[in-house]
Every structure is written in structure tokens, then in C-alpha cells.
Write a protein that holds these residues in place. Structure first.
Motif, PDB file in Angstrom:
ATOM      1  N   GLY A 199     -30.292 -45.023  -9.930  1.00 37.05           N
ATOM      2  CA  GLY A 199     -30.544 -43.658  -9.456  1.00 37.05           C
ATOM      3  C   GLY A 199     -29.598 -42.794 -10.273  1.00 37.05           C
ATOM      4  O   GLY A 199     -29.068 -43.200 -11.424  1.00 37.05           O
ATOM      5  N   HIS A 200     -29.786 -41.674  -9.808  1.00 39.95           N
ATOM      6  CA  HIS A 200     -28.960 -40.704 -10.712  1.00 39.95           C
ATOM      7  C   HIS A 200     -27.449 -40.813 -10.843  1.00 39.95           C
ATOM      8  O   HIS A 200     -26.897 -40.375 -11.802  1.00 39.95           O
ATOM      9  N   TYR A 201     -26.732 -41.563  -9.802  1.00 46.72           N
ATOM     10  CA  TYR A 201     -24.980 -41.555  -9.651  1.00 46.72           C
ATOM     11  C   TYR A 201     -24.717 -42.923 -10.161  1.00 46.72           C
ATOM     12  O   TYR A 201     -23.365 -42.965 -10.357  1.00 46.72           O
ATOM     13  N   GLU A 202     -25.473 -43.877 -10.094  1.00 49.96           N
ATOM     14  CA  GLU A 202     -24.918 -45.203 -10.205  1.00 49.96           C
ATOM     15  C   GLU A 202     -23.903 -45.479 -11.483  1.00 49.96           C
ATOM     16  O   GLU A 202     -22.971 -45.981 -11.672  1.00 49.96           O
ATOM     17  N   MET A 203     -24.368 -44.643 -12.611  1.00 52.49           N
ATOM     18  CA  MET A 203     -23.765 -44.816 -13.806  1.00 52.49           C
ATOM     19  C   MET A 203     -22.425 -44.056 -13.841  1.00 52.49           C
ATOM     20  O   MET A 203     -21.640 -44.240 -14.824  1.00 52.49           O
ATOM     21  N   THR A 204     -22.083 -43.155 -12.760  1.00 53.36           N
ATOM     22  CA  THR A 204     -20.976 -42.530 -12.670  1.00 53.36           C
ATOM     23  C   THR A 204     -19.819 -43.320 -11.727  1.00 53.36           C
ATOM     24  O   THR A 204     -18.771 -42.642 -11.606  1.00 53.36           O
ATOM     25  N   ALA A 205     -20.362 -44.191 -10.972  1.00 51.31           N
ATOM     26  CA  ALA A 205     -19.614 -44.857  -9.893  1.00 51.31           C
ATOM     27  C   ALA A 205     -18.808 -46.173 -10.264  1.00 51.31           C
ATOM     28  O   ALA A 205     -19.732 -47.095 -10.754  1.00 51.31           O
ATOM     29  N   PRO A 206     -17.562 -45.978 -10.616  1.00 49.45           N
ATOM     30  CA  PRO A 206     -16.838 -47.468 -10.992  1.00 49.45           C
ATOM     31  C   PRO A 206     -17.030 -48.648 -10.329  1.00 49.45           C
ATOM     32  O   PRO A 206     -16.518 -49.629 -11.020  1.00 49.45           O
ATOM     33  N   TRP A 207     -17.585 -48.740  -8.984  1.00 54.14           N
ATOM     34  CA  TRP A 207     -17.845 -49.885  -8.275  1.00 54.14           C
ATOM     35  C   TRP A 207     -19.218 -50.561  -8.749  1.00 54.14           C
ATOM     36  O   TRP A 207     -19.342 -51.480  -8.148  1.00 54.14           O
ATOM     37  N   THR A 208     -19.846 -49.722  -9.421  1.00 53.33           N
ATOM     38  CA  THR A 208     -21.225 -50.606  -9.936  1.00 53.33           C
ATOM     39  C   THR A 208     -21.502 -51.120 -11.174  1.00 53.33           C
ATOM     40  O   THR A 208     -20.383 -51.021 -12.180  1.00 53.33           O
ATOM     41  N   HIS A 209     -22.104 -52.057 -11.197  1.00 49.48           N
ATOM     42  CA  HIS A 209     -22.139 -52.884 -12.618  1.00 49.48           C
ATOM     43  C   HIS A 209     -22.888 -51.816 -13.569  1.00 49.48           C
ATOM     44  O   HIS A 209     -22.860 -52.168 -14.726  1.00 49.48           O
ATOM     45  N   GLU A 210     -23.762 -50.890 -13.180  1.00 49.94           N
ATOM     46  CA  GLU A 210     -24.099 -49.907 -14.184  1.00 49.94           C
ATOM     47  C   GLU A 210     -22.791 -49.188 -14.848  1.00 49.94           C
ATOM     48  O   GLU A 210     -22.892 -48.810 -15.995  1.00 49.94           O
ATOM     49  N   TRP A 211     -21.714 -48.906 -14.080  1.00 48.58           N
ATOM     50  CA  TRP A 211     -20.736 -48.381 -14.679  1.00 48.58           C
ATOM     51  C   TRP A 211     -19.834 -49.125 -15.558  1.00 48.58           C
ATOM     52  O   TRP A 211     -19.448 -48.689 -16.832  1.00 48.58           O
ATOM     53  N   ASN A 212     -19.942 -50.562 -15.268  1.00 48.30           N
ATOM     54  CA  ASN A 212     -19.518 -51.426 -16.325  1.00 48.30           C
ATOM     55  C   ASN A 212     -20.099 -51.275 -17.552  1.00 48.30           C
ATOM     56  O   ASN A 212     -19.751 -51.520 -18.694  1.00 48.30           O
ATOM     57  N   GLN A 213     -21.469 -51.158 -17.603  1.00 48.86           N
ATOM     58  CA  GLN A 213     -22.223 -51.229 -18.890  1.00 48.86           C
ATOM     59  C   GLN A 213     -21.606 -49.729 -19.533  1.00 48.86           C
ATOM     60  O   GLN A 213     -21.678 -49.904 -20.829  1.00 48.86           O
ATOM     61  N   VAL A 214     -21.485 -48.654 -18.700  1.00 47.15           N
ATOM     62  CA  VAL A 214     -20.973 -47.538 -19.495  1.00 47.15           C
ATOM     63  C   VAL A 214     -19.840 -47.390 -20.036  1.00 47.15           C
ATOM     64  O   VAL A 214     -19.407 -47.074 -21.058  1.00 47.15           O
ATOM     65  N   LEU A 215     -18.733 -48.309 -19.283  1.00 42.51           N
ATOM     66  CA  LEU A 215     -17.308 -48.425 -19.829  1.00 42.51           C
ATOM     67  C   LEU A 215     -17.256 -49.146 -20.959  1.00 42.51           C
ATOM     68  O   LEU A 215     -16.543 -48.914 -21.952  1.00 42.51           O
ATOM     69  N   ASP A 216     -18.310 -50.303 -21.136  1.00 42.79           N
ATOM     70  CA  ASP A 216     -18.233 -51.083 -22.622  1.00 42.79           C
ATOM     71  C   ASP A 216     -18.759 -50.013 -23.586  1.00 42.79           C
ATOM     72  O   ASP A 216     -18.290 -50.272 -24.476  1.00 42.79           O
ATOM     73  N   LEU A 217     -19.571 -49.033 -23.144  1.00 45.17           N
ATOM     74  CA  LEU A 217     -20.047 -48.280 -24.359  1.00 45.17           C
ATOM     75  C   LEU A 217     -18.577 -47.497 -24.935  1.00 45.17           C
ATOM     76  O   LEU A 217     -18.589 -47.120 -26.078  1.00 45.17           O
ATOM     77  N   PHE A 218     -17.921 -46.903 -23.981  1.00 46.87           N
ATOM     78  CA  PHE A 218     -16.502 -46.264 -24.386  1.00 46.87           C
ATOM     79  C   PHE A 218     -15.699 -47.154 -25.153  1.00 46.87           C
ATOM     80  O   PHE A 218     -15.023 -46.906 -26.241  1.00 46.87           O
ATOM     81  N   ARG A 219     -15.566 -48.446 -24.544  1.00 46.02           N
ATOM     82  CA  ARG A 219     -14.663 -49.531 -25.247  1.00 46.02           C
ATOM     83  C   ARG A 219     -15.074 -49.791 -26.609  1.00 46.02           C
ATOM     84  O   ARG A 219     -14.271 -49.643 -27.790  1.00 46.02           O
ATOM     85  N   GLN A 220     -16.632 -49.835 -26.845  1.00 52.63           N
ATOM     86  CA  GLN A 220     -16.948 -49.901 -28.160  1.00 52.63           C
ATOM     87  C   GLN A 220     -16.953 -48.856 -29.235  1.00 52.63           C
ATOM     88  O   GLN A 220     -16.692 -48.998 -30.576  1.00 52.63           O
ATOM     89  N   SER A 221     -16.669 -47.640 -28.603  1.00 50.71           N
ATOM     90  CA  SER A 221     -16.690 -46.454 -29.251  1.00 50.71           C
ATOM     91  C   SER A 221     -15.279 -46.485 -30.199  1.00 50.71           C
ATOM     92  O   SER A 221     -14.939 -45.587 -31.202  1.00 50.71           O
ATOM     93  N   ILE A 222     -14.292 -47.212 -29.543  1.00 48.40           N
ATOM     94  CA  ILE A 222     -12.965 -46.974 -30.164  1.00 48.40           C
ATOM     95  C   ILE A 222     -12.590 -48.455 -31.223  1.00 48.40           C
ATOM     96  O   ILE A 222     -11.498 -48.511 -31.710  1.00 48.40           O
ATOM     97  N   ILE A 223     -13.548 -49.175 -31.249  1.00 44.73           N
ATOM     98  CA  ILE A 223     -13.451 -50.403 -32.025  1.00 44.73           C
ATOM     99  C   ILE A 223     -13.446 -50.074 -33.829  1.00 44.73           C
ATOM    100  O   ILE A 223     -14.473 -49.420 -33.993  1.00 44.73           O
ATOM    101  N   PRO A 224     -12.691 -50.221 -34.456  1.00 44.28           N
ATOM    102  CA  PRO A 224     -12.932 -49.830 -35.892  1.00 44.28           C
ATOM    103  C   PRO A 224     -13.773 -50.450 -36.368  1.00 44.28           C
ATOM    104  O   PRO A 224     -14.417 -51.663 -36.078  1.00 44.28           O
ATOM    105  N   ILE A 225     -14.663 -49.764 -37.309  1.00 43.11           N
ATOM    106  CA  ILE A 225     -15.886 -50.525 -38.031  1.00 43.11           C
ATOM    107  C   ILE A 225     -15.476 -51.027 -39.400  1.00 43.11           C
ATOM    108  O   ILE A 225     -14.477 -50.461 -40.230  1.00 43.11           O
ATOM    109  N   PRO A 226     -15.579 -52.257 -39.573  1.00 42.17           N
ATOM    110  CA  PRO A 226     -15.158 -53.174 -40.787  1.00 42.17           C
ATOM    111  C   PRO A 226     -15.533 -52.290 -41.941  1.00 42.17           C
ATOM    112  O   PRO A 226     -16.512 -51.941 -42.165  1.00 42.17           O
ATOM    113  N   GLU A 227     -14.614 -52.512 -42.849  1.00 38.98           N
ATOM    114  CA  GLU A 227     -15.010 -51.644 -44.101  1.00 38.98           C
ATOM    115  C   GLU A 227     -15.693 -52.502 -44.962  1.00 38.98           C
ATOM    116  O   GLU A 227     -15.348 -53.828 -45.233  1.00 38.98           O
TER     117      GLU A 227
END
Length: 298
Positions: A270-298
Motif C-alpha cells: 500500500g501507500h506506506y510499506e515502501m517507507t517502513a524499514p521492517w518491510t521487504h518493500e523497504w529492502n528494495q528501496v534501500l537497494d536503490l539507494f545503495r546502487q546510486s553510490i556504486i561508481p559507474i565503470p569507465e
């Protein structure tokens, strides 16, 4: 019919009882325990012009998340406390989090232009505290939920605002990625959707619709395309306030403008699962943040 929409319709037909499950409520976020401390920093003269800085362990420089809470842009709902669980989880994962408060409808100075100026002022204020707090302003992610998703995406697109607008600034802080959680990124489309989710004429009041010509041009990310930040939109199948077609439509607009955007549908949320750190939806969101700081190979 698009593949995404077909999958969604089939899913809704074969799982009629899922929508009745106990979904996360905003009160659950307020009741959640956090483990880290934060520093509240005033960025303006009004009592609501502040942000909470959550710092991770280590010396840095830390990637930065500008985090913006939702609540239909209205003061009747809680503020930064809604995003404290997200801020706590992101700080534990190595991000510096700038959890922003702002004046809203019902507050003196809220709505246009105050709501937008408050968020912009808080983002730009990071330049004043970056060195002492070891913040990496070469890697800034703007993220928010619902109405906060709109404001986060607006931060990523505000460099396209016309100089004639009261919201214009010549050198806004650069946003490198926007992660919008159930964001309301096309204000005109949301206004047409009806009054039920956020109340009667809320969007119109936010943008000062009756007193301005073209009130969406400097307030709606859909009118400020293209922007250079990569964009991720996360939508939930059982999101009543912001149904997933809003996310789909905005991602298509960004892509059609030549921008880099992707859509993630969470099929059991629903509307709030993606913001709740105890849900698997949040784990998907957190992975997006982690991927955003992985350097792009030149």
C-alpha cells in the motif's frame, strides 16, 4: 495496453483478498523506534524552517540524501517524524540524511511560494554545513514520499524554472538522483484525479491556482522536463492515495523528454510499506539507494 498495466490488472483479479490485508499505516511510522541521534539545524527564521541531520558512522565524505516527508502538503499531518524511520535506516547504512521540514497548507507562509522556497532553502543550505560534517555534495540524492516525493523531484528539476518565477535561483544545489516514493509528480493530473485523497482543492491551494497564470509551470515536475538527474519512481499496487498509474505516466513523460527514468511496481504494498524499514518493500528501496553510490565503470 502496456505490459505493466496488464500484469497489474491480472494481479488484482486473482488476489481479491490481498487488498484487505493489514497494510502499514502512518501511525506505525510514528510508533517505530529509531536507534540513532540527529542534530536539528535551523535554516531560516520561521520555526518550521529546519532540517534534521542524521550522520552515519565513519569519517566520510558521506553521500547525502535529502529526505522530504509527505502528508498532502498539509499541516494537519505529522512532519519529519514520518520519515524518521527512513532517516535512521539510511544513516545506519552509511548515508548522511537531511530530513527536511517545511511550511505547509495551514501554516503561516505555507503553500505558494513558501512551501517551495523552504524546501529549496534547506537543500541549498547543505553547502554551509558540508565541510564540517564531511558531506559529499558530488553525490546528492533527493527522495521523498507522496507529497514529499513531489517536492524531491521538484528539487531535481528546479534548475529549469524560468527566471521570472519567484522560485527561480541561478545556482541551485545539484541533485544527482531522485528517488520518488509514490510521488505526486504531475500536479495538474493529480488535481484532475479528484478531492478524495488529499482533500478538496488541495493542489489548487498549494499552487495558488486562482491568482496565477500557468500555476503548474514552476511547481510541477511534469512541467519542468527534461532534467539531468536520473529518476526512479516506486509505486504500489494497493496505494489508494497515489495509484500506480501516476508513477507510470510520469516515468513515461521523463523518458519521452529524453531523461533517464525507471518505474518499480511493488505488487503487494500500500501507500506506506515502501517507507517502513521492517518491510521487504523497504529492502528494495534501500537497494536503490545503495546502487546510486556504486561508481559507474569507465
Amino acid at each position: 495496453m502496456s505490459k505493466l498495466l496488464t500484469v497489474l490488472l491480472v494481479f488484482l483479479m486473482i488476489t481479491p483478498t490481498l487488498a484487505a490485508q493489514d497494510l502499514v499505516h502512518w501511525q506505525d511510522l510514528l510508533d517505530a523506534e529509531t536507534t540513532r541521534s540527529f542534530e536539528r539545524i535551523q535554516v531560516g527564521t520561521d520555526s518550521l524552517q529546519f532540517a534534521d541531520l542524521w550522520l552515519p558512522d565513519g569519517e566520510g565524505p558521506h553521500p547525502v540524501v535529502i529526505l522530504i516527508h509527505g502528508g498532502c502538503w498539509q499541516s494537519i499531518y505529522p512532519g519529519v517524524a514520518l520519515t524518521n524511520p527512513m532517516a535512521d535506516a539510511l544513516a545506519r547504512d552509511g548515508f548522511a540524511v537531511w530530513n527536511v521540514e517545511y511550511r505547509r497548507l495551514g501554516d503561516d507562509g505555507g503553500a505558494y511560494p513558501g512551501t517551495f522556497l523552504d524546501v529549496a532553502q534547506s537543500a541549498d543550505f547543505l553547502r554551509e554545513i558540508a565541510e564540517i560534517n564531511h558531506l559529499n555534495l558530488d553525490l546528492v540524492i533527493a527522495s521523498g514520499h507522496s507529497a514529499g516525493g513531489h517536492l524531491a523531484t521538484w528539487l531535481a528539476s528546479r534548475k529549469n524554472i524560468s527566471p521570472e518565477s519567484p522560485l527561480y535561483k541561478s545556482n541551485p544545489l545539484q541533485i544527482h538522483q531522485s528517488i520518488s516514493l509514490a510521488g505526486i509528480n504531475n500536479l495538474e493530473e493529480y488535481a484532475r484525479y479528484g478531492s478524495a485523497p488529499c482533500g478538496e482543492k488541495t493542489v489548487e491551494k498549494l499552487v495558488d491556482y486562482l491568482n496565477r497564470e500557468s500555476p503548474f509551470l514552476d511547481t510541477s515536475p511534469a512541467e519542468l522536463l527534461p532534467f539531468s538527474a536520473s529518476h526512479v519512481e516506486i509505486s504500489a499496487a494497493f496505494d489508494s492515495p497515489v495509484p500506480p498509474f501516476f508513477g507510470r505516466n510520469f516515468v513515461r513523460q521523463v523518458q519521452n523528454s529524453g531523461g533517464n527514468a525507471s518505474l518499480i511496481l511493488q505488487p503487494e504494498a500500500g501507500h506506506y510499506e515502501m517507507t517502513a524499514p521492517w518491510t521487504h518493500e523497504w529492502n528494495q528501496v534501500l537497494d536503490l539507494f545503495r546502487q546510486s553510490i556504486i561508481p559507474i565503470p569507465e
